[in-house]
Design an enzyme around this catalytic site. Sequence first.
Site, PDB file in Angstrom:
ATOM      1  N   LYS A 183      36.637 -87.056 -12.961  1.00  0.00           N
ATOM      2  CA  LYS A 183      36.822 -88.423 -13.446  1.00  0.00           C
ATOM      3  C   LYS A 183      38.162 -88.520 -14.167  1.00  0.00           C
ATOM      4  CE  LYS A 183      35.701 -90.615 -17.234  1.00  0.00           C
ATOM      5  NZ  LYS A 183      36.932 -91.430 -17.322  1.00  0.00           N
ATOM      6  N   GLU A 258      39.237 -78.832 -24.101  1.00  0.00           N
ATOM      7  CA  GLU A 258      40.653 -78.837 -24.481  1.00  0.00           C
ATOM      8  C   GLU A 258      40.879 -80.112 -25.280  1.00  0.00           C
ATOM      9  OE1 GLU A 258      42.473 -76.326 -23.925  1.00  0.00           O
ATOM     10  OE2 GLU A 258      41.255 -75.302 -22.431  1.00  0.00           O
ATOM     11  N   CYS A 292      48.894 -83.190 -26.380  1.00  0.00           N
ATOM     12  CA  CYS A 292      48.039 -82.477 -27.329  1.00  0.00           C
ATOM     13  C   CYS A 292      48.825 -81.378 -28.020  1.00  0.00           C
ATOM     14  CB  CYS A 292      46.839 -81.904 -26.593  1.00  0.00           C
ATOM     15  SG  CYS A 292      47.339 -80.957 -25.154  1.00  0.00           S
ATOM     16  N   GLU A 391      45.917 -86.740 -35.613  1.00  0.00           N
ATOM     17  CA  GLU A 391      46.731 -86.749 -34.402  1.00  0.00           C
ATOM     18  C   GLU A 391      47.197 -88.187 -34.132  1.00  0.00           C
ATOM     19  OE1 GLU A 391      44.651 -85.948 -30.703  1.00  0.00           O
ATOM     20  OE2 GLU A 391      46.233 -84.525 -30.173  1.00  0.00           O
TER      21      GLU A 391
HETATM   22  P1  NAD Z   1      39.503 -89.537 -24.847  1.00  0.00           P
HETATM   23  O1  NAD Z   1      38.722 -88.457 -25.475  1.00  0.00           O
HETATM   24  O2  NAD Z   1      39.340 -90.919 -25.345  1.00  0.00           O
HETATM   25  O3  NAD Z   1      39.190 -89.617 -23.283  1.00  0.00           O
HETATM   26  C1  NAD Z   1      39.332 -88.499 -22.440  1.00  0.00           C
HETATM   27  C2  NAD Z   1      38.462 -88.704 -21.227  1.00  0.00           C
HETATM   28  O4  NAD Z   1      37.100 -88.740 -21.644  1.00  0.00           O
HETATM   29  C3  NAD Z   1      38.692 -90.017 -20.479  1.00  0.00           C
HETATM   30  O5  NAD Z   1      38.548 -89.774 -19.090  1.00  0.00           O
HETATM   31  C4  NAD Z   1      37.569 -90.904 -20.990  1.00  0.00           C
HETATM   32  O6  NAD Z   1      37.188 -91.905 -20.069  1.00  0.00           O
HETATM   33  C5  NAD Z   1      36.456 -89.894 -21.154  1.00  0.00           C
HETATM   34  N1  NAD Z   1      35.413 -90.284 -22.120  1.00  0.00           N
HETATM   35  C6  NAD Z   1      35.509 -91.154 -23.160  1.00  0.00           C
HETATM   36  N2  NAD Z   1      34.316 -91.262 -23.786  1.00  0.00           N
HETATM   37  C7  NAD Z   1      33.458 -90.429 -23.155  1.00  0.00           C
HETATM   38  C8  NAD Z   1      32.088 -90.089 -23.332  1.00  0.00           C
HETATM   39  N3  NAD Z   1      31.349 -90.611 -24.317  1.00  0.00           N
HETATM   40  N4  NAD Z   1      31.533 -89.194 -22.492  1.00  0.00           N
HETATM   41  C9  NAD Z   1      32.248 -88.633 -21.513  1.00  0.00           C
HETATM   42  N5  NAD Z   1      33.543 -88.920 -21.269  1.00  0.00           N
HETATM   43  C10 NAD Z   1      34.154 -89.798 -22.092  1.00  0.00           C
HETATM   44  O7  NAD Z   1      41.006 -89.051 -24.908  1.00  0.00           O
HETATM   45  P2  NAD Z   1      42.295 -89.815 -24.399  1.00  0.00           P
HETATM   46  O8  NAD Z   1      42.610 -90.883 -25.395  1.00  0.00           O
HETATM   47  O9  NAD Z   1      42.164 -90.175 -22.960  1.00  0.00           O
HETATM   48  O10 NAD Z   1      43.378 -88.638 -24.492  1.00  0.00           O
HETATM   49  C11 NAD Z   1      44.014 -88.286 -25.644  1.00  0.00           C
HETATM   50  C12 NAD Z   1      43.347 -87.086 -26.288  1.00  0.00           C
HETATM   51  O11 NAD Z   1      43.298 -85.996 -25.375  1.00  0.00           O
HETATM   52  C13 NAD Z   1      44.119 -86.575 -27.481  1.00  0.00           C
HETATM   53  O12 NAD Z   1      43.249 -86.262 -28.535  1.00  0.00           O
HETATM   54  C14 NAD Z   1      44.761 -85.303 -26.950  1.00  0.00           C
HETATM   55  O13 NAD Z   1      45.074 -84.354 -27.911  1.00  0.00           O
HETATM   56  C15 NAD Z   1      43.744 -84.812 -26.008  1.00  0.00           C
HETATM   57  N6  NAD Z   1      44.356 -83.883 -25.049  1.00  0.00           N
HETATM   58  C16 NAD Z   1      44.067 -82.561 -25.151  1.00  0.00           C
HETATM   59  C17 NAD Z   1      44.663 -81.655 -24.288  1.00  0.00           C
HETATM   60  C18 NAD Z   1      44.385 -80.184 -24.359  1.00  0.00           C
HETATM   61  O14 NAD Z   1      44.586 -79.508 -23.357  1.00  0.00           O
HETATM   62  N7  NAD Z   1      43.957 -79.647 -25.485  1.00  0.00           N
HETATM   63  C19 NAD Z   1      45.538 -82.119 -23.311  1.00  0.00           C
HETATM   64  C20 NAD Z   1      45.807 -83.477 -23.255  1.00  0.00           C
HETATM   65  C21 NAD Z   1      45.194 -84.359 -24.125  1.00  0.00           C
END
Ligand code: NAD
Length: 497
Positions: A183, A258, A292, A391
């Site tokens: 997804k 992650e 991230c 963050e």
């Molecule tokens: P997010 O957590 O809002 O969403 C990430 C994904 O999860 C999206 O596909 C979203 O639709 C899905 N999602 C949201 N709510 C959910 C739920 N209740 N159940 C299952 N899936 C759900 O994050 P974002 O705003 O898309 O991305 C930014 C975040 O991602 C930042 O915190 C960043 O640090 C992190 N990030 C981490 C890494 C890593 O490798 N550590 C890499 C890139 C981004």
Amino acid sequence: MAKAEKLSASAIQTRLLIGGQWVDGAAGAEIDVFNPYDGSKIVAIAEAREADIDRAVEAARAAAPGWAKLAGHERARLLYKLADLIEADADHLTRLEAMNTGHPIRDCRNLDHPRTVLTFRYFAGMADKIEGAVIPVDAGFLNFTVREPIGVVGQIVPWNFPLMFVSWKLGPALAAGNTVVIKPSEITPLTTLRVGELIEKAGIPPGVVNIVPGYGNTAGQRIAEHPHIGKVSFTGSTNIGRSIVRASAGNLKKVQLELGGKGPNIIFEDANLPAAVGGSAFAIFHNQGQACIAGSRLLLHESIADAFLEKFIGLARSIKQGDPLDPETEMGPLTSKVHHERVLSYVSTVEKEGGKILSGGKVPGGELAKGFFVEPTIVSAGPEHRVSREEVFGPFVSATIFKDEAEAVAIANGTDYGLGAGLWTRDVQRAHRVAKNLHAGMVWINSYKRVHPASPFGGFGQSGYGREMGFEVMREYTQVKSVWLNVDAEIPPFYKR
Ligand code: NAD
């Protein structure tokens, strides 16, 4: 060099990929996808909801035995073919990524796209190298391990590097012999769908990869809780990571997380300053700080802080913001409107808490005012301030001054996160000592944000668990079976009659 052309809506895949078919969502709902450069709508895509996830899982289950049974070198051949097709599709993929995410096309061409190809090739090479071991046990027994695929894997991806992440997620999962329900983020699904077209073209069998963009609280939640998914790999925010763990409890699926980071970037008094200035700018301003592993906390030794900041602010002010499709653009907009508002809210937070905006902090004017732009922003703040702990995920860096190494390490380790960290020094002993003392899954010395498919990627603490990349990730996507063969051992005496 001329500006890249926008892709027309008719060239963009907008449906779900389930069982080798491009289909609409069962509910017939759609998601509008926007261009953050000017807020315009690019296309509407089909929205996957719970029933679509269930269909995708069924397709992945049906495809799983056949895919797992293929010899590793056969899976490798298909993954190499996919890598070649992605490489040849550079023009389409990079324009699409720039339009949907706001990444400057310069970065899409030089980083996102070649890294995606490299990652698929690296994991193609891994597919026939997944070895078990022979374990010395009691006399008379041969004990050996085999690493088997898990079966159906669910993958949930954020919006910040959608093209690259498709290779980080699919590469190892497929090499290990799993089938996948992936997804992408509802905000940036377009290049993942394009890769789906190339997956078909490569001849990867139907159902091995299913692509289901949808919202987190419906499609994402269903993946996390699905009883027939054996593992979920999640990249995203720490809070949603927690809810994934809770949802996974029903069938005790394996979870790999992650999550967020708040990367410290320590500049010691003996650092090569010009290199540290450039490296620190890449650490925070590349991809508008939406990484991230961004180096979002600058820790500056008191003796070089002024000299460093003068150069760093000068560099930040010279960064060229503009249309992501213009090859001259060095910084694009933030990826969504909601995120833009969130990042800007930190300007008043900094001021309220007694920090100071040293540079930036505004929305640029003129043409750029209609998009989701924020100027490269540098603030001075204490380690206790929110901007130094939370963050921000934007082109927003806090600068804090330290007196000695012990204080630098204490400040660096003073958050709940532990993803990436960096330090700049010419003292080799200090470099090793500080690297050892930093609470982080990745440490860069005289560099920042280096990533390679062979090198483990992941964090400590609330930055998650499990690792992407390298041999480490192959452990995440396989399960070990220990097989005991009685070669010539006695039956245990207890039940001898
Ligand atoms: P997010 O957590 O809002 O969403 C990430 C994904 O999860 C999206 O596909 C979203 O639709 C899905 N999602 C949201 N709510 C959910 C739920 N209740 N159940 C299952 N899936 C759900 O994050 P974002 O705003 O898309 O991305 C930014 C975040 O991602 C930042 O915190 C960043 O640090 C992190 N990030 C981490 C890494 C890593 O490798 N550590 C890499 C890139 C981004």
